[in-house]
Scaffold this active site. Structure first.
Site, mmCIF file in Angstrom:
data_model
loop_
_atom_site.group_PDB
_atom_site.id
_atom_site.type_symbol
_atom_site.label_atom_id
_atom_site.label_comp_id
_atom_site.label_asym_id
_atom_site.label_seq_id
_atom_site.Cartn_x
_atom_site.Cartn_y
_atom_site.Cartn_z
ATOM 1 N N TRP A 132 1.328 -1.085 -0.480
ATOM 2 C CA TRP A 132 -0.022 -0.039 0.017
ATOM 3 C C TRP A 132 0.652 0.726 0.467
ATOM 4 O O TRP A 132 1.638 1.761 1.251
ATOM 5 C CB TRP A 132 -0.931 0.449 0.908
ATOM 6 C CG TRP A 132 -2.326 -0.732 1.009
ATOM 7 C CD1 TRP A 132 -3.078 0.103 1.850
ATOM 8 C CD2 TRP A 132 -1.888 -1.927 0.986
ATOM 9 N NE1 TRP A 132 -4.953 -1.531 1.848
ATOM 10 C CE2 TRP A 132 -3.623 -3.235 1.285
ATOM 11 C CE3 TRP A 132 -1.070 -3.102 0.479
ATOM 12 C CZ2 TRP A 132 -4.296 -4.058 1.307
ATOM 13 C CZ3 TRP A 132 -2.017 -4.406 1.040
ATOM 14 C CH2 TRP A 132 -3.268 -5.087 0.707
ATOM 15 N N ILE A 149 1.619 -3.439 -6.444
ATOM 16 C CA ILE A 149 1.627 -2.064 -5.290
ATOM 17 C C ILE A 149 0.272 -1.352 -5.749
ATOM 18 O O ILE A 149 -0.432 -2.039 -6.833
ATOM 19 C CB ILE A 149 2.455 -0.932 -6.537
ATOM 20 C CG1 ILE A 149 3.661 -1.204 -6.829
ATOM 21 C CG2 ILE A 149 2.088 0.826 -5.782
ATOM 22 C CD1 ILE A 149 4.692 -1.117 -5.228
ATOM 23 N N LYS A 150 0.224 -1.244 -4.736
ATOM 24 C CA LYS A 150 -1.456 -0.600 -4.301
ATOM 25 C C LYS A 150 -0.963 0.620 -4.267
ATOM 26 O O LYS A 150 -0.706 1.646 -3.791
ATOM 27 C CB LYS A 150 -2.155 -1.019 -2.859
ATOM 28 C CG LYS A 150 -3.268 -0.047 -2.989
ATOM 29 C CD LYS A 150 -4.394 -0.981 -1.562
ATOM 30 C CE LYS A 150 -5.628 -0.142 -1.224
ATOM 31 N NZ LYS A 150 -6.141 -0.707 0.025
ATOM 32 N N GLN A 151 -2.013 1.590 -5.279
ATOM 33 C CA GLN A 151 -2.151 3.217 -4.940
ATOM 34 C C GLN A 151 -3.456 3.614 -5.179
ATOM 35 O O GLN A 151 -4.337 3.177 -5.817
ATOM 36 C CB GLN A 151 -1.077 3.630 -5.453
ATOM 37 C CG GLN A 151 -0.829 5.154 -6.259
ATOM 38 C CD GLN A 151 -0.190 5.769 -4.347
ATOM 39 O OE1 GLN A 151 -1.120 5.745 -4.303
ATOM 40 N NE2 GLN A 151 1.207 5.583 -4.726
#
Length: 355
Positions: free
Chosen positions: A200, A237-239
């Protein structure tokens, strides 16, 4: 399917579905595909067990075999307090219902806390990939503070049969250096044990809000956060979806000094279009070699339309999928599952292509 997507997009349909990016060309990207593990990770330092768990994630749920993922994240009981998160639908105080929603919703995986997943692991860990979120920000300290601290160990995630772990770094915060070191060490250990890693990759600093503009959502700042995330070997990747740009420039106003930037980021590598802003996030994930999943955001009055819009932007930008929680679990299970299916339909729709 495309007509339903157009209906959700409303007046934005043509702009979002027909946009052709003139910034970073689609041909430069590693687009999500069914062979992503072979194409990207087989040549990496990840061991065979990590490759197996990544492949399992890609082969689960309605999006199996597409290279895209739909993940249900429910860590809000800590991050936003259980009462505030579950008052709309108290059924989700029960951990088993979280996993049931992920299954009913056709998700590739479920991400939640140590407590939630440990209590359900013997019944469900073999049915859907478990992703243990190992650090959290809690809201009982008075006054509230914003710091991600370890709640679980990598070993505990491994012992319950988890396929992966997740963690948050608040880039830009006073505590980010410590978080960076902790998460980097945890990711290395997770890879040793054969689990994939999701970061995150969030920004957190009150100075990132300048006037009426929230640069926590700026493409240039979130893009750099992504680049730091892939550096410590996040596999996904969490964005948050970008809504503006120019964070580095805004924070350098009035003689202050912050970071480094290049005008070509704003004139050549991005445009004001949301797909181009998101593509810059993808580019910072090693040109899409590391998949970008965007978050679904808070629940509101137009959840279905907002979720479909986010999915269209993510997919057309070159992203890997969506990780949407509150929009799904803050409603009855069948409605929540239908919302997750609406997101997945975007990734299953062949007419929604890379811009």
């Amino acid at each position: 399917m495309i007509e339903k997507i157009r209906e959700y997009l409303g007046q934005e349909a043509d702009d979002l579905l027909e946009h052709v990016s003139q910034t970073i060309p689609a041909s430069d990207l590693y687009a999500p595909s069914a062979t992503a593990v072979d194409d990207v990770f087989a040549a990496s330092n990840r061991n065979n067990r990590v490759l197996g768990n990544l492949q399992r994630l890609l082969d689960t749920g309605r999006l199996a075999g597409t290279g895209y993922v739909s993940i249900l994240p429910v860590d809000q009981g800590i991050e936003h307090s259980a009462g505030a998160s579950f008052a709309k639908n108290p059924a989700y105080f029960n951990p088993e219902n979280i996993v049931k929603l992920a299954l009913e919703g056709g998700c590739n995986g479920v991400a939640s806390t140590l407590g939630v997943l440990a209590l359900t692991s013997r019944k469900y860990a073999h049915k859907i990939p478990f992703i243990v979120k190992i650090n959290h920000n809690e809201l009982l300290t008075y006054p509230n503070k914003f710091d991600q601290v370890m709640f679980a160990s990598v070993q505990q995630a491994y012992d319950m049969g988890a396929a992966g772990i997740g963690a948050t770094i608040y880039f830009g915060s006073d505590e980010s250096t410590r978080q960076l070191q902790e998460v980097s060490e945890a990711f290395a250990r997770a890879h040793e044990l054969g689990m994939f890693t999701i970061l995150w990759c969030y920004l957190r600093n009150p100075q990132f809000k300048q006037g009426k503009t929230d640069y926590h959502l700026a493409a240039d700042l979130t893009g750099q956060a992504n680049h730091l995330g892939v550096t410590i070997e996040a596999d996904i990747i969490k964005q948050k979806l970008p809504e503006t740009n120019g964070g580095f420039k805004a924070l350098n106003m009035e003689g202050s000094s912050y970071g480094k930037t290049d005008e070509r980021i704003y004139t050549e590598l991005t445009s004001p279009h949301p797909i181009d802003l998101t593509r810059y996030q993808v580019a910072n994930c090693y040109m899409g070699r590391i998949g970008l999943i965007n978050s679904g955001g808070a629940s509101g009055e137009n959840d279905f339309a907002e979720a479909v819009r986010t999915a269209v932007i993510n997919k057309r930008a070159g992203g890997m999928g969506l990780i949407s929680g509150r929009k799904a679990f803050q409603r009855p299970m069948q409605e929540g599952a239908a919302l997750l299916h609406a997101i997945q339909d975007v990734y299953l729709c062949k007419e929604v292509t890379l811009a």
